[in-house]
Design an enzyme around this catalytic site. Structure first.
Site, mmCIF file in Angstrom:
data_model
loop_
_atom_site.group_PDB
_atom_site.id
_atom_site.type_symbol
_atom_site.label_atom_id
_atom_site.label_comp_id
_atom_site.label_asym_id
_atom_site.label_seq_id
_atom_site.Cartn_x
_atom_site.Cartn_y
_atom_site.Cartn_z
ATOM 1 N N CYS A 70 0.832 -1.203 0.000
ATOM 2 C CA CYS A 70 0.000 0.000 0.000
ATOM 3 C C CYS A 70 0.869 1.257 0.000
ATOM 4 C CB CYS A 70 -0.912 0.008 1.223
ATOM 5 S SG CYS A 70 -1.916 1.509 1.340
ATOM 6 N N HIS A 136 -3.513 0.821 8.390
ATOM 7 C CA HIS A 136 -4.035 0.410 7.090
ATOM 8 C C HIS A 136 -5.433 -0.183 7.187
ATOM 9 C CE1 HIS A 136 -3.804 -1.095 2.924
ATOM 10 N NE2 HIS A 136 -4.370 -2.189 3.387
ATOM 11 N N ASN A 176 -14.288 8.629 -0.401
ATOM 12 C CA ASN A 176 -14.937 7.452 -0.978
ATOM 13 C C ASN A 176 -14.507 6.259 -0.134
ATOM 14 O OD1 ASN A 176 -15.884 8.998 -3.179
ATOM 15 N ND2 ASN A 176 -13.980 8.676 -4.300
ATOM 16 N N HIS A 187 -6.694 1.794 2.071
ATOM 17 C CA HIS A 187 -6.199 2.533 3.234
ATOM 18 C C HIS A 187 -7.149 3.693 3.542
ATOM 19 C CE1 HIS A 187 -2.578 3.556 5.756
ATOM 20 N NE2 HIS A 187 -3.288 4.669 5.871
ATOM 21 N N HIS A 189 -8.508 6.979 3.670
ATOM 22 C CA HIS A 189 -8.058 8.247 3.102
ATOM 23 C C HIS A 189 -9.206 8.939 2.389
ATOM 24 C CE1 HIS A 189 -8.102 5.880 -0.601
ATOM 25 N NE2 HIS A 189 -7.950 6.993 -1.294
#
Length: 361
Positions: A70, A136, A176, A187, A189
């Site tokens: 990631c 994560h 989203n 992850h 965000h």
């Protein structure tokens, strides 16, 4: 709020918010410099009166990498990511695959040459990624009130900074969440878009509120919020400074609008008390959404702020949170009527959705 800015190897800006790292200069980005190629153009739809962005370079963006690859995790020996530090609280950085190009990158673009009805322009602006946590496997709903407050400060800071960029007309902070929504990275965000135009949805709200002002002499957002609170059947929760409700004409099966009780145009205008209280009510809403179905709900969370240069007297800052899931294992698809004609049909009565969300508190 501690804020420290640095540069990645390819020149993109990265900003740490919060307590860590203490010395970002101790953690330089040692990846090869590598250029970021951006080719963005906006074209005007003369029938709908709105801009469409063409950004073909985004076809190559990272898509659902393995957890141990990631790019939003902190860097560790043997795994260098977008965040050079070994730990962080909240990070904001320029997107490697932005929808909009920096003004300097588009300076030589002659895309404005077409005239008549076939209008095109360079799609200048800025796109940023906001990492809510270094964990994560977390989600925004897992944050503490203090951690959420750091994210709010990052949103506010970036709204202020991006609004000052030449040509930027509107700043949009959003998240989203979930593969069903189309996220390319799992992850926790969000993103921030600095648009070179006022978005179609905001333009429409400005038009309806201006017409309402001319007709009644009153503010449409104020009266709509008062009507929802007076009716009460769709109110999910309230505090001294905020009100959360399912709108009377909700488009989505489960959709909540969160308004400050005192109208302000953007995040910068919120009082310290309103910001602090927002974190608790917003986290509560997200946790209710996570209990709706047999697995956490995919959702979009969208801050609606006033444009930089127009409509600021009448526009009301608010957040819209909605899921595209209508039941466990069932999605609300935007098929013929919604996608073809822009006419929504909701599968769940807004009053029923509000009642269900109240029960989950």
């Amino acid at each position: 709020m501690k804020k420290t800015s640095t540069r990645l190897a390819d020149g993109r800006e990265l900003i740490y918010f919060g307590a860590v790292p203490e010395r970002p200069e101790d953690y330089p980005d040692t990846r090869p410099p590598g250029g970021v190629h951006v080719s963005s153009q906006r074209r005007y739809d003369c029938l709908l009166g709105e801009w469409v962005v063409v950004a073909s370079h985004r076809q190559d963006r990272t898509f659902q990498p393995a957890d141990d690859q990631c790019p939003l995790d902190p860097s560790v020996p043997g795994s260098l990511t977008e965040i050079p530090a070994p730990a962080y609280e909240v990070v904001v950085f320029e997107n490697r695959f932005p929808t909009f190009a920096a003004a300097a990158a588009a300076a030589g673009d002659d895309a404005a040459a077409d005239g008549g009805l076939l209008v095109r322009r360079p799609a200048t602006g800025r796109c940023e990624v906001v990492c809510f946590s270094q964990d994560h496997h977390a989600s925004f709903a897992d944050l503490t009130v203090s951690q959420a407050a750091t994210v709010v400060e990052a949103w506010t800071d970036r709204t202020a900074e991006l609004s000052l960029l030449p040509g930027v007309e509107q700043v949009f902070c959003f998240e989203n969440r979930g593969q069903e929504i189309g996220v390319t990275l799992s992850h926790p965000h969000g993103q921030i878009y600095a648009y070179p135009f006022v978005t179609p949805r905001t333009s429409r709200m400005l038009q309806t509120s201006a017409a309402y002002r001319q007709r009644t002499g009153r503010n449409l957002f104020d009266d709509m919020l008062a009507a929802e609170l007076s009716d009460g059947s769709r109110v999910v929760s309230t505090t001294d400074h905020w009100a959360a409700f399912v709108p009377h004409a909700a488009h989505w099966p489960y959709e909540v609008h969160l308004y400050p009780r005192r109208r302000v145009p953007d995040l910068l205008a919120l009082s310290a008390e309103s910001k602090a209280e927002f974190c608790a009510i917003y986290l509560d809403l997200l946790r209710r959404f996570d209990r709706l179905f047999d697995s956490p709900a995919p959702y979009i969370s969208a801050w609606h702020q006033s444009p930089v240069r127009q409509g600021r007297q009448d526009f009301a800052l608010h957040l819209e949170l909605f899921t595209i899931r209508r039941a466990s294992g069932k999605l609300k698809y935007l098929a013929g009527s919604e996608s073809g004609m822009g006419a929504f049909a909701n599968d769940i009565a807004p009053e029923t959705a509000a009642d269900r969300l109240r029960q989950l508190g």
